[in-house]
Design an enzyme around this catalytic site. Structure first.
Site, PDB file in Angstrom:
ATOM      1  N   PHE B 119       0.862  -1.175   0.000  1.00  0.00           N
ATOM      2  CA  PHE B 119       0.000   0.000   0.000  1.00  0.00           C
ATOM      3  C   PHE B 119       0.902   1.230   0.000  1.00  0.00           C
ATOM      4  CE2 PHE B 119      -4.583   0.820   1.391  1.00  0.00           C
ATOM      5  CZ  PHE B 119      -5.125  -0.141   0.583  1.00  0.00           C
ATOM      6  N   GLN B 240      -8.265  14.579   4.195  1.00  0.00           N
ATOM      7  CA  GLN B 240      -7.605  13.809   3.131  1.00  0.00           C
ATOM      8  C   GLN B 240      -8.439  13.726   1.860  1.00  0.00           C
ATOM      9  OE1 GLN B 240      -6.765   9.307   3.495  1.00  0.00           O
ATOM     10  NE2 GLN B 240      -4.756  10.275   3.417  1.00  0.00           N
ATOM     11  N   HIS B 242      -8.565  11.575  -1.370  1.00  0.00           N
ATOM     12  CA  HIS B 242      -8.027  10.311  -1.901  1.00  0.00           C
ATOM     13  C   HIS B 242      -7.745  10.491  -3.383  1.00  0.00           C
ATOM     14  CE1 HIS B 242      -7.599   6.125  -2.985  1.00  0.00           C
ATOM     15  NE2 HIS B 242      -7.645   5.779  -1.710  1.00  0.00           N
ATOM     16  N   LEU B 252     -15.080   5.281  -4.397  1.00  0.00           N
ATOM     17  CA  LEU B 252     -13.651   5.079  -4.219  1.00  0.00           C
ATOM     18  C   LEU B 252     -13.129   3.909  -5.048  1.00  0.00           C
ATOM     19  CD1 LEU B 252     -11.160   5.912  -2.466  1.00  0.00           C
ATOM     20  CD2 LEU B 252     -11.671   3.865  -1.147  1.00  0.00           C
ATOM     21  N   GLU B 255      -6.663   2.177  -2.963  1.00  0.00           N
ATOM     22  CA  GLU B 255      -5.237   2.137  -3.216  1.00  0.00           C
ATOM     23  C   GLU B 255      -4.780   0.717  -3.543  1.00  0.00           C
ATOM     24  OE1 GLU B 255      -3.374   5.160  -0.775  1.00  0.00           O
ATOM     25  OE2 GLU B 255      -2.072   3.566  -0.041  1.00  0.00           O
ATOM     26  N   ARG B 286      -0.733   9.603   0.096  1.00  0.00           N
ATOM     27  CA  ARG B 286      -1.923  10.085  -0.613  1.00  0.00           C
ATOM     28  C   ARG B 286      -1.891  11.574  -0.911  1.00  0.00           C
ATOM     29  NH1 ARG B 286      -6.605   6.503   2.339  1.00  0.00           N
ATOM     30  NH2 ARG B 286      -5.982   4.597   1.270  1.00  0.00           N
ATOM     31  N   HIS B 353     -12.197  12.380   1.367  1.00  0.00           N
ATOM     32  CA  HIS B 353     -12.215  10.985   1.795  1.00  0.00           C
ATOM     33  C   HIS B 353     -12.175  10.792   3.302  1.00  0.00           C
ATOM     34  CE1 HIS B 353     -11.444   6.709   1.519  1.00  0.00           C
ATOM     35  NE2 HIS B 353     -10.255   6.809   2.099  1.00  0.00           N
ATOM     36  N   ARG B 397      -3.068  10.692   6.562  1.00  0.00           N
ATOM     37  CA  ARG B 397      -3.200   9.292   6.976  1.00  0.00           C
ATOM     38  C   ARG B 397      -2.673   8.356   5.882  1.00  0.00           C
ATOM     39  NH1 ARG B 397      -6.990   5.043   6.092  1.00  0.00           N
ATOM     40  NH2 ARG B 397      -8.464   6.323   4.944  1.00  0.00           N
TER      41      ARG B 397
HETATM   42  C1  FAD Z   1     -14.760   4.135   0.637  1.00  0.00           C
HETATM   43  C2  FAD Z   1     -13.804   4.048   1.787  1.00  0.00           C
HETATM   44  C3  FAD Z   1     -12.801   3.082   1.790  1.00  0.00           C
HETATM   45  C4  FAD Z   1     -11.915   2.977   2.850  1.00  0.00           C
HETATM   46  N1  FAD Z   1     -10.939   2.005   2.814  1.00  0.00           N
HETATM   47  C5  FAD Z   1     -10.096   1.890   3.867  1.00  0.00           C
HETATM   48  C6  FAD Z   1      -9.102   0.848   3.887  1.00  0.00           C
HETATM   49  O1  FAD Z   1      -8.995   0.048   2.962  1.00  0.00           O
HETATM   50  N2  FAD Z   1      -8.281   0.778   4.961  1.00  0.00           N
HETATM   51  C7  FAD Z   1      -8.379   1.636   6.010  1.00  0.00           C
HETATM   52  O2  FAD Z   1      -7.630   1.487   6.960  1.00  0.00           O
HETATM   53  N3  FAD Z   1      -9.321   2.605   6.025  1.00  0.00           N
HETATM   54  C8  FAD Z   1     -10.178   2.755   4.984  1.00  0.00           C
HETATM   55  N4  FAD Z   1     -11.117   3.756   4.992  1.00  0.00           N
HETATM   56  C9  FAD Z   1     -11.292   4.548   6.206  1.00  0.00           C
HETATM   57  C10 FAD Z   1     -12.040   3.770   7.258  1.00  0.00           C
HETATM   58  O3  FAD Z   1     -12.915   2.851   6.644  1.00  0.00           O
HETATM   59  C11 FAD Z   1     -12.855   4.646   8.181  1.00  0.00           C
HETATM   60  O4  FAD Z   1     -12.078   5.691   8.624  1.00  0.00           O
HETATM   61  C12 FAD Z   1     -13.348   3.864   9.379  1.00  0.00           C
HETATM   62  O5  FAD Z   1     -14.030   2.717   8.956  1.00  0.00           O
HETATM   63  C13 FAD Z   1     -14.221   4.696  10.291  1.00  0.00           C
HETATM   64  O6  FAD Z   1     -14.768   3.870  11.289  1.00  0.00           O
HETATM   65  P1  FAD Z   1     -15.562   4.466  12.514  1.00  0.00           P
HETATM   66  O7  FAD Z   1     -15.929   3.317  13.371  1.00  0.00           O
HETATM   67  O8  FAD Z   1     -14.795   5.568  13.110  1.00  0.00           O
HETATM   68  O9  FAD Z   1     -16.854   5.140  11.873  1.00  0.00           O
HETATM   69  P2  FAD Z   1     -18.042   4.591  10.934  1.00  0.00           P
HETATM   70  O10 FAD Z   1     -17.820   3.227  10.433  1.00  0.00           O
HETATM   71  O11 FAD Z   1     -18.293   5.667   9.945  1.00  0.00           O
HETATM   72  O12 FAD Z   1     -19.271   4.495  11.922  1.00  0.00           O
HETATM   73  C14 FAD Z   1     -19.913   5.611  12.449  1.00  0.00           C
HETATM   74  C15 FAD Z   1     -21.068   5.137  13.281  1.00  0.00           C
HETATM   75  O13 FAD Z   1     -21.606   6.219  14.006  1.00  0.00           O
HETATM   76  C16 FAD Z   1     -23.006   6.223  13.913  1.00  0.00           C
HETATM   77  N5  FAD Z   1     -23.458   7.596  14.081  1.00  0.00           N
HETATM   78  C17 FAD Z   1     -22.964   8.717  13.526  1.00  0.00           C
HETATM   79  N6  FAD Z   1     -23.649   9.787  13.949  1.00  0.00           N
HETATM   80  C18 FAD Z   1     -24.591   9.341  14.785  1.00  0.00           C
HETATM   81  C19 FAD Z   1     -25.614   9.957  15.559  1.00  0.00           C
HETATM   82  N7  FAD Z   1     -25.819  11.276  15.544  1.00  0.00           N
HETATM   83  N8  FAD Z   1     -26.414   9.181  16.314  1.00  0.00           N
HETATM   84  C20 FAD Z   1     -26.252   7.836  16.342  1.00  0.00           C
HETATM   85  N9  FAD Z   1     -25.290   7.209  15.645  1.00  0.00           N
HETATM   86  C21 FAD Z   1     -24.478   7.947  14.882  1.00  0.00           C
HETATM   87  C22 FAD Z   1     -23.288   5.636  12.552  1.00  0.00           C
HETATM   88  O14 FAD Z   1     -24.585   5.102  12.514  1.00  0.00           O
HETATM   89  C23 FAD Z   1     -22.223   4.548  12.490  1.00  0.00           C
HETATM   90  O15 FAD Z   1     -22.684   3.402  13.158  1.00  0.00           O
HETATM   91  C24 FAD Z   1     -12.009   3.873   3.929  1.00  0.00           C
HETATM   92  C25 FAD Z   1     -13.010   4.832   3.935  1.00  0.00           C
HETATM   93  C26 FAD Z   1     -13.887   4.945   2.869  1.00  0.00           C
HETATM   94  C27 FAD Z   1     -14.920   6.015   2.891  1.00  0.00           C
END
Ligand code: FAD
Ligand code: SF4
Lengths: 230, 586
Positions: B119, B240, B242, B252, B255, B286, B353, B397
């Site tokens: 990566f 960021q 992407h 997306l 990578e 990135r 992103h 990141r």
């Molecule tokens: C398309 C894409 C591909 C990616 N690929 C990679 C990768 O290959 N490798 C990597 O390391 N990272 C990757 N990332 C980044 C990574 O996936 C995310 O940063 C990470 O999954 C975020 O996880 P999280 O648990 O913080 O939030 P999220 O998974 O976004 O979860 C947020 C949660 O909060 C809840 N929530 C939000 N607001 C409220 C509210 N007001 N009330 C109640 N619930 C709420 C939502 O319902 C959800 O359950 C990628 C991101 C994207 C967008």
């Protein structure tokens, strides 16, 4: 383009009705794009959606009689007026939103998690690429519910028949070389309803937006049951 | 107003990877945990992560956690806190193996071990050859991780409140966080969840920008709730972009596509990354790749009729690589572009992103604020995942480090909360005043009459952010942008809903999400305008160089007076020697 959309707000409507909507939109767009634009004009329209690329599984709806994800269904592939309804067989909460609890209940009931009885090693459980290949076509399920809500057996026995999605997940763990709960899992599925209500109507296979094949998974479980019996 | 009340030891807001790893740790420790999520857990945006999760398992090429640490510090443009980075990189291997034991269907090598791919920004031996550190389940790693974590939570009997929207945190006069007021979306009724500790895991705020890779729900609610509770936001100027979103659409292309051998070309068919990053080429960090693409387009070497994107080339990859290692990406390209990755070039452009900034925390997940003697935790408040800024990503990141971040710190926060609960055995008296104020946020949307619609304002905000706070910035652009965002904030008070029903009123939810986005937009532009240097993703054409003398520090933005403050970067790791800032070349 012409749309007919299922509307029902339990606070104001005595019963559901179909609303005719005309919208200027490029046919290369998806059904979800159309719904978003319609909502921009009339914010009372309620539907679930989130990722917009077919991985979160929020926006299962019924389009021209077939279950599908709004975000993956291109407008140009559809005949007008495009009729949009909630997925069938589930209690309707509002407009295109149904209560999915029954569906989730069956999913949780198949114990959709890896079960091991041996002590945990400090490294990964080994699995050959060939063993891992067996999970392809199973683990990708996004729990959208398109399959189970298109299945007549599920409509008739929503409380007893696990339904295609849950059974696909049951097989996902049975097929996993790392799992050690085959007997328990099979025992739990035995009986006339949970598994055996599947009459291979195959609607599930036709509608699955991820191209998965729950009917095949169900047959695999049946085969394994037979084998274990002998 | 009397509203229904529930009591738990811990309230987790968010059911993405961060929230679910935290709740699992707590449920296993037999704390009573409520997880609130505005969507059913497996619909959280972690599900969309594709490429994988970093850990120096060394299954494919030689590796160790210290090299991973070096790459992360360098990738962060030296703004990352080195204690947290050491902690994360040391924990990574154990955490990935734990995820495998939870059932994640990782792709496999012939010897049965977890498959790893190269990566961006990864090296062996502190800047040497490319490393292969990203553990992958094909290109559906986020899906695999999120579903496995949800499944483990089912097993641990975590208490879920699915489709509940958190409105605001509850805080008492002594500064303790006592839970949150939430809205049951289906019934439209508010409820108070009292908790001895609250863990925010609400994800990022990609919806700030018009074209983004995020989901509709990524509106940064947790960040705005923190701001309103008086907590500052850290490093919000670092967003960021992407390099490879599908041009004009935003989906997306991971990578992983470049990790498996794909590369970028301009309209002349030139592999231009060789010019910008002779060593790492298409697998540079990135921020570097995104800027290079933007420059190609600005200098007239973009592709397509308007020359406004570049091409990603995958057509030289083996069919087997496309089918086995990148199946979901290929599917997406076929569905949304109608082209065939095995034969056609793919139009891509830098796309909003990932939110590097967020709620300031230490490496135990405690939310911390500066005091005269250093930092102090806010009692009863934790944050993990994309909404938090711990900060392991600093100014940029690395791909594969966020899935790692969410599980490492989700777990760490869970453990720390267990300790906190031992010392704080009882619920504190409720602050009725704070509950009323949260309910006021909801009641505001009952105002009837004519006014601008939510949708118009959201679109304008996203367009403004994209135009005035994108890949390249300068004083004039940012000042103008700030003016526009503040004007939008003003107009918000005139916005009215037409839908005043209770049951599953998504319009009301979107209105509150928009309020949150606006708070975050102001934080982002204000922080960006103040930082007069270029570092990581924050690229100022009027200050093109990094300025360690004046700017090797974290920004803190407070909502009350739009005040900015700064705090030092933690350059001292836990056990190893510090990696001092040096010139960053790839
Ligand atoms: C398309 C894409 C591909 C990616 N690929 C990679 C990768 O290959 N490798 C990597 O390391 N990272 C990757 N990332 C980044 C990574 O996936 C995310 O940063 C990470 O999954 C975020 O996880 P999280 O648990 O913080 O939030 P999220 O998974 O976004 O979860 C947020 C949660 O909060 C809840 N929530 C939000 N607001 C409220 C509210 N007001 N009330 C109640 N619930 C709420 C939502 O319902 C959800 O359950 C990628 C991101 C994207 C967008
Ligand atoms: S099997 Fe297919 S249709 Fe059924 S829930 Fe899973 S993804 Fe949806």
């Amino acid at each position: 383009m012409k749309f007919r959309i299922h509307r029902f707000n339990p606070e104001t409507d005595a019963k559901p009705y179909m609303q005719d909507v005309e919208l200027d939109i490029e046919p290369s767009k998806m059904v979800r794009d159309a719904l978003i634009r319609i909502k921009a004009k009339d914010e009372t329209l309620a539907f679930r959606h989130s990722c917009g690329e077919g991985v979160c599984g929020s926006d299962a709806i019924n389009v021209n009689g077939t279950n599908a994800l709004g975000c993956l269904t291109r407008l140009s592939s559809l005949q007008e007026p495009i009729e949009i309804r909630p997925v069938p067989g589930m209690p309707i909460i509002r407009d295109l939103i149904v209560d999915m609890e029954q569906f989730y209940h069956h999913y949780r009931a198949v114990k959709p998690y890896l079960i091991r009885h041996d002590p945990e090693p400090e490294v990964e459980y080994r699995q050959t690429p060939q063993q891992r290949d067996k999970l392809d076509g199973l683990y990708e399920c996004i729990l959208c519910g398109c399959c189970s809500t298109s299945c007549p057996s599920f409509w008739w026995n929503p409380d007893k028949f696990r339904g295609p999605a849950a059974l696909l997940q049951a097989w996902r763990f049975l097929a996993d070389s790392r799992d050690q709960a085959t007997d328990e899992r099979l025992r739990e599925l035995d009986g006339p309803y949970r598994l055996f209500r599947c009459h291979t109507i195959m609607n599930c296979v036709t509608v699955c937006p991820k191209g998965l094949n729950p009917t095949k998974a169900i047959n695999e479980i049946k085969k394994l049951m037979l084998k274990e019996m002998i | 107003m009397k509203i229904p009340k529930r009591k738990f030891d811990v309230l987790v807001i968010g059911a993405g990877g961060g929230g679910l790893r935290g709740s699992l740790q707590l449920a296993q420790a037999e704390a009573s945990v409520a997880v609130v999520s505005k969507v059913f857990p497996t619909r959280s945006h972690t599900v969309a992560a594709q490429g994988g999760m970093n850990a120096a398992l060394a299954n494919v090429l030689p590796d160790n956690w210290h090299w991973h640490m070096y790459d992360t510090v360098k990738g962060s443009d030296y703004l990352g806190d080195q204690d947290a980075i050491e902690y994360m990189c040391r924990a990574a291997s154990k955490i990935v193996i734990e995820m495998e034991h939870f059932g994640v269907p990782f792709s496999r090598l012939e010897n049965g071990k977890i498959y790893q791919r190269p990566f961006g920004g990864q090296s062996q031996n502190f800047g040497g050859d490319q490393a292969a550190r990203t553990c992958a389940a094909a290109d559906r790693t986020g899906h695999a991780i999120l579903h496995s974590l949800y499944q483990q939570n089912i097993r641990a009997k975590t208490h879920f409140f699915d489709e509940f929207f958190a409105i605001d945190l509850i805080k008492d006069d002594e500064g303790f966080i006592l839970g949150a007021v939430v809205l049951e979306i289906e019934t439209g009724e508010p409820m108070l969840i009292e908790a001895k500790t609250t863990l925010l895991a609400t994800g990022g705020a990609g919806q700030l920008f018009r074209t983004n890779t995020n989901a509709h729900i990524n509106t940064g609610d947790g960040l705005a709730m923190a701001l309103r509770a008086g907590v500052p936001l850290q490093d919000m100027e670092f967003f960021q972009f992407h390099p490879t979103g599908i041009a004009g659409k935003g989906m997306l292309i991971s990578e992983a596509a470049r990790g498996e051998g794909g590369y970028l070309v301009n309209k002349d068919g030139e592999r231009f990354m060789e010019r910008y990053a002779p060593h790492a080429k298409d697998l540079a960090s990135r921020d570097v790749v995104s800027r290079s693409i933007s420059i190609e387009v600005l200098e007239g070497r973009g592709c397509g009729p308007s020359g406004d994107y570049v091409h990603l080339k995958l057509d030289h990859l083996k069919r087997e690589v496309l089918d086995k290692k990148l199946p979901a990406i290929c599917e997406s390209i076929r569905t949304f572009l109608g082209v065939e990755p095995a034969t056609d070039l793919i139009p891509v452009y830098p796309t909003a992103h990932y939110t590097m900034g967020g709620i300031p925390t230490n490496r135990h997940g405690q939310v911390v604020v500066p005091v005269s003697t250093g930092e102090e935790p806010i009692p009863g408040l934790y944050a993990v995942g994309e909404c938090a800024c711990v900060s392991v990503h600093g100014a940029n990141r690395l791909g594969g480090n966020s899935l790692l971040d969410i599980v490492v710190f989700g777990r760490a926060a869970g453990n720390d909360i267990v300790n906190f609960l031992q010392e704080n055995r009882y619920h504190r008296p409720m602050s009725e005043e704070s509950v009323e104020s949260a309910l006021g946020r909801l009641a505001r949307w009952d105002q009837k009459g004519k006014g601008e619609p939510v949708d118009t304002i959201r679109r304008e905000l996203q367009a403004v952010m994209e135009k005035y706070c994108g890949v390249f910035r300068n004083e004039d652009i940012l000042s103008e942008g700030l003016g526009k965002v503040l004007e939008i904030e003003q107009r918000m008070s005139q916005v009215r809903l037409q839908d005043h029903s209770r049951i599953f009123n998504t319009a009301r939810i979107e209105a509150m999400e928009l309020e949150n986005l606006i708070d975050i937009a102001v934080a982002t532009v204000t922080s960006a305008l103040a930082r007069k240097e270029s570092r990581g993703a924050h690229s100022r054409t009027d200050y093109p160089d990094r300025d360690d003398q004046n700017w090797l520090k974290h920004t803190l933005y407070y909502k009350d007076t739009r005040r900015l403050d700064y705090k030092p970067v933690k350059l001292k790791p836990i056990t190893v020697e510090s990696f001092p800032p040096k010139e960053r070349v790839y």
